[in-house]
Design a protein around this motif. Sequence first.
Motif, mmCIF file in Angstrom:
data_model
loop_
_atom_site.group_PDB
_atom_site.id
_atom_site.type_symbol
_atom_site.label_atom_id
_atom_site.label_comp_id
_atom_site.label_asym_id
_atom_site.label_seq_id
_atom_site.Cartn_x
_atom_site.Cartn_y
_atom_site.Cartn_z
ATOM 1 N N ASP A 158 2.799 1.541 -3.232
ATOM 2 C CA ASP A 158 1.866 1.891 -4.309
ATOM 3 C C ASP A 158 1.597 3.398 -4.294
ATOM 4 N N ASN A 159 1.378 3.939 -3.075
ATOM 5 C CA ASN A 159 1.185 5.388 -2.956
ATOM 6 C C ASN A 159 2.427 6.136 -3.442
ATOM 7 N N GLY B 14 -6.561 2.672 1.274
ATOM 8 C CA GLY B 14 -5.278 2.014 1.535
ATOM 9 C C GLY B 14 -4.636 2.383 2.861
ATOM 10 N N LYS C 62 2.660 6.035 -7.067
ATOM 11 C CA LYS C 62 1.607 6.808 -7.738
ATOM 12 C C LYS C 62 1.900 8.307 -7.696
ATOM 13 N N ASN D 202 0.830 -1.210 0.000
ATOM 14 C CA ASN D 202 0.000 0.000 0.000
ATOM 15 C C ASN D 202 0.860 1.254 0.000
HETATM 16 MG MG LIG Z 1 -3.134 3.892 -1.537
#
Ligand SMILES: [Mg+2]
Length: 465
Positions: free
Chosen positions: A369-370, A428, A373, A366
């Motif tokens: 992924d953040n 998340g 991103k 999580n």
């Molecule tokens: Mg997230």
Amino acid sequence: MGILQRLVGSYLVVIVTTVIILEAFLIAAVNYYYNYNIEQILTSQAELSASFYEQYFAGGNLEQQAEKLLKGFSHHSAAQVQIISSSGQLMQDSTGLQTENSMLEYRDVRLAASRGQPETWRGYDPIAEEEVLAVSYPLQDAGHSIGVVRFVTSLAGTKETVRQISVLLISIGLIVIGLVAVVGILLSRTITGSITGLKQTAEKMAEGDFTARAQKRYRDEFGALADTLNTMAVKIQEQDQLKNEFISSVSHELRSPLTSIKGWVITLKSGLLTGKATIQDGLEIIESETDRLTRLVDELLDFSKFEDGRMVLNYTAFQSADFLQNIGKQLRPRAARQGITLQVQAGDSLPVIKADESRLKQVMINLLDNALKFTEPGGTIVITARLAGEQFIITVEDSGAGIAEQDVPKLFQKFYKGNHSMSGSGLGLSISEQIIKLHKGDISIDSRLGKGTKVTIFLPRSEEL
Ligand SMILES: [Mg+2]
Ligand SMILES: Nc1ncnc2c1ncn2[C@@H]1O[C@H](COP(=O)(O)OP(=O)(O)O)[C@@H](O)[C@H]1O
């Protein structure tokens, strides 16, 4: 039986018992006092008379002196005075009574005459037809008992006085009982009033009306209960509102991928699309939107597990360095595709830790992924780990977009997702926090807009290791 009856009942039992015991004692005392007093008076008069006789009249003939003696004896006494010979013959009586019956039939006379000792008697006198008290004193002449002087008084007056006092005492007792009953009922009403109010409010709440509020009458236990009840209702209302917000957020989250899928399905079904590449694009969007939906549903399932306590951690001991290196390996291809450098600074000196490995991995994915991103190509992401005292600390730091200071506290809220175009469902971080909290650890975020973000995880080191 209601509380009012029970309270008043117990007040009454206590006060009635007290009053009965007290009154019985008082009446007995009054009775004793009056009788004792009258007996004392008669005894001292009789004694005085007897000694008077001994001093001034002894040696004479009793029968001849009797009348004179009687006058002297009865002069100062309201009682009936009798002079009786030692054979029991009534010689003189201050009331003028004459009888041929032997006075020895009276116990007091008999004993005083025969033993030469004073004697008191209380009993029913058939001649006077009432209860009397009699004191007989022997008249002595040179050590010989030659007669008896007898003082008699009716007990009717005493009895009447004692009766009147008793009636007064009993009336006071009844008034006290009545007062206590009234005060008891009033006092108990204040208690039962509070209870009744609380009960009505609780009933309304039980029926689902959480706008109902209990009235706080006094600052006592019932007042505290009213407060508790009201706090509970407010909490339930808040929960209700949260649930509604949650449902509307979820619906909203589900709607956008569904709309996009539906749009592409209609387009593909119409057969108007000719280019193979365009069809391929459409199918890819449908695939990725379906993935998004699946991920969302998985996250929602996780939430329901947190809510009802079904999320149970499956602790295992594992090498923390290997764990972090593996995560790095898994995400490096994606980082490379985005032109981001992903570093894992986790040496072999790191300890074995005890945690739920797959849940901890979920948290790391999580966070990464953040970071991926919200970081532009050319940026870097660094994962570090170290042991500090009893804590195992992992950080994930990126050189990405960052978050405005005022928004940092909101990050762990469900569905919070800034206003970045890359944002997902906003679940998340919230799930990650719950997983870390379940490990009895902590998670915090440091961020500066435009500079980057650093997420730190603190995990307690299990003592068994
Ligand atoms: Mg997230
Ligand atoms: N590393 C980060 N850099 C910048 N913003 C972030 C970062 N991590 C989280 N955020 C912000 O916090 C929001 C919530 O994150 P998260 O709960 O993971 O939801 P999601 O990833 O689905 O958007 C994100 O939408 C983003 O606005």
